[in-house]
Design a protein around this motif. Structure first.
Motif, mmCIF file in Angstrom:
data_model
loop_
_atom_site.group_PDB
_atom_site.id
_atom_site.type_symbol
_atom_site.label_atom_id
_atom_site.label_comp_id
_atom_site.label_asym_id
_atom_site.label_seq_id
_atom_site.Cartn_x
_atom_site.Cartn_y
_atom_site.Cartn_z
ATOM 1 N N CYS A 254 46.347 39.788 38.916
ATOM 2 C CA CYS A 254 45.057 39.764 38.218
ATOM 3 C C CYS A 254 44.605 38.317 38.044
ATOM 4 N N CYS A 256 43.990 37.022 35.429
ATOM 5 C CA CYS A 256 44.619 36.510 34.197
ATOM 6 C C CYS A 256 46.006 35.949 34.484
ATOM 7 N N CYS A 261 47.346 44.730 36.261
ATOM 8 C CA CYS A 261 46.539 45.073 35.092
ATOM 9 C C CYS A 261 45.622 46.264 35.422
HETATM 10 ZN ZN LIG Z 1 44.933 40.819 33.799
#
Ligand SMILES: [Zn+2]
Length: 392
Positions: A254, A256, A261
């Protein structure tokens, strides 16, 4: 002031807030309904309503179309002229809305941008649109402030945008920039958290005090949690990032930095691709998904995403024990396309207690959801303490 007098002032302040909140969220309400809802006596309600009217926060009128047997109970409404502004920066536009204290969205203007706006550009555009709408709506407006709904992590204290990945904003003092550009009190929060508040107070979650809202948009999945009737913020205001719940430990990486996720495993783009639609046709996704024949590529993609969503909702249900999960955007489309598969997937995987009474529903507010949620942020101070508003 004696302690007894102070106590009386506090009680009046509390009940005044209760009555204002009832007319704010409930629309036009008769005095007799307010008496029933609060358990206060008629003369107390009459005096509290009179107080709100004097402060310009509510209006009273005789009921329309009611047969005049006995004394009709006056109808109380929150004032549409007491307004909050909403601002929602996106990758290709800044949307400004204005909402009355009666909960009605009076205007919503989407101003497209050439590219992704910087925080300062977004604040400047918002201030310009607010000035235009102010001139259009006239001198009766009483502006309480601005609420900003930001697609990213926003610190509750001070409205600093820590990270808005799709806008490319890092540590941007967006609330402060907006306050400077507009001259109004400004707060900012995560867009999905505000949408959760809007659905709770005015949409699919009315009257439900334990709910989780999840929205699927073009740029990802956002979430917000209402617990005991209040938005769950966490220490910094960042709670509710359910888009980054692990659903697939061998999934994709992801943005992030984590793997698998929810936001990487479900997505609007792959649903559009599977149904042969392009980015501009998101409105047609609902029908296309529901009509996808069994065994088709589109139906298989729906089933795959529904199963991944069920894994995330298992965690949501186990962690928060909500009575309602409200799904917006393409997540609502997935629910509409495969309601039984999604519910069965959740109830089969979640623990038996929390899974028992959970319902999955679609969001109800549509395009006004963020406008209403952001305005609620700006109205919060007034709703908590209407006695601080000056008498006219
Ligand atoms: Zn994520």
């Amino acid at each position: 002031m004696t302690l007894e007098q102070a106590g009386r002032v506090e009680r009046t302040r509390g009940t005044l807030a209760t009555v204002l909140r009832l007319v704010h969220e409930g629309g036009a309400v008769s005095r007799s309904e307010l008496t029933r809802a609060t358990g206060l006596n008629r003369s107390t309600i009459a005096s509290l309503v009179g107080d709100l009217v004097e402060r310009g926060l509510a209006t009273e009128a005789d009921p329309v179309g009611v047969s005049r047997v006995g004394r009709p109970s006056p109808v109380v409404s929150a004032s549409p002229d007491v307004v909050a502004w909403s601002v929602n920066p996106e990758i290709d536009a800044v949307t400004v809305g204005v909402v009355g204290l009666d909960g009605v969205v009076r205007r919503r203007v989407r101003r497209e941008t050439e590219g992704v706006p910087t925080a300062a550009e977004a604040a400047g555009i918002a201030a310009a649109v607010i000035a235009e709408l102010r001139a259009e709506l006239g001198p009766r407006l009483v502006e309480v402030g601005v609420g900003a709904a930001v697609p990213g992590l926003v610190r509750a204290d001070g409205g600093l945008v820590r990270l808005a990945p799709h806008l490319g904003w890092v540590d941007e003092p967006f609330a402060a920039l907006l306050a400077e550009a507009t001259g109004l009190l400004t707060e900012a929060a995560n867009d999905a958290s505000l949408a959760a508040v809007a659905e709770h107070r005015f949409g699919a979650g009315r009257g439900v005090d334990e709910l989780v809202f999840l929205n699927g948009g073009a740029s990802g999945v956002g979430g917000g949690v209402i617990s005991a009737g209040r938005p769950l913020g966490g220490v910094g205001g960042y709670a509710g990032e359910i888009g980054h719940t692990l659903v697939n430990s061998v999934g994709r990486v992801c943005h992030c930095g984590a793997t698998g996720c929810l936001e990487t495993e479900v997505g609007q783009a792959s649903l559009l691709a599977a149904t042969g639609l392009d980015r501009g046709q998101a409105d047609e996704l609902d029908t296309a998904l529901q009509e996808a024949p069994p065994g088709s590529a589109a139906r298989r993609e729906v089933e795959r995403q529904v199963d991944q969503l069920a894994v995330a909702l298992r965690t949501v249900v186990n962690a928060f024990d909500p009575s309602l999960v409200v799904l917006g955007g393409f997540l609502g489309s997935l629910l509409a396309a495969e309601p039984d598969r999604l519910l069965a997937g959740v109830t089969r995987q979640a623990l038996p207690g929390p899974a028992e009474d959970v319902r999955l529903v679609r969001a109800a507010l549509g395009a006004d959801r963020l406008v209403i949620g952001a305005a609620e942020l700006a109205f919060a101070r007034l709703l908590d303490d209407p006695a601080a508003a000056p008498r006219r």
